[in-house]
Design a protein around this motif. Sequence first.
Motif: not given
Length: 208
Positions: A27-29, A86-91
């Motif tokens: 996951n990326f934040m 969808f958000s990248h951070q929510a993957t």
Amino acid sequence: FWIAEKDLGIYDAMNKGINAASGFWINFMNAGDCFYDSKVLYKVFNNSVYDKIDILYGNHQVIYPNKKIKLSKPGKLDNLWKGSQFSHQATFVNVDYHKRYKFNLCKKIAGDFDFFYNAWEKNIKFKKLDFTIAQIESGGLSDVKRIDCILEFWSISKKNNYTNCFFILRIIKEIAKEIIKNFITCSSYASLITRRSSEPISNAYSTI
């Protein structure tokens, strides 16, 4: 584990993270972003088996500079051709898959969309999670450079008359929004100047 060194941009830095990853999911934040709460990882992975699933995605919460909070749910995968759903951070992405398919360094803003769109085109298995995964701050690169971001979406999506018209109209809409925003700002500023200039000037006299 952490590393601090020169890179060729955000997606090059993320690719370095992918190379270093040793677990099952990644996951990326971004700066200012975080998981929605301390139970997210438990909810995602406790007693859950994701056989043949390569990408998990869920809801995200957006925090705006005025402290307004908005819950955003994913759109339909069939609408990925329109842009991010969808958000990248929510993957969470399967690490083995991400090591095979890293981010395209030619994309400066929409490299994450490019990755997910191409995965969808390859019929890679996605799974939607019906809860909130990430809390993100607005004002990221894709928010600030809206038209540039849309142009990258357009360059990635398959071209036909329908998609071309869709993106042209979307760009026109963004330009119109920017013009209206600038007009309101200028009008408010002009009104403030006019109001201040019409105020009486008081003079103070002192007697010696």
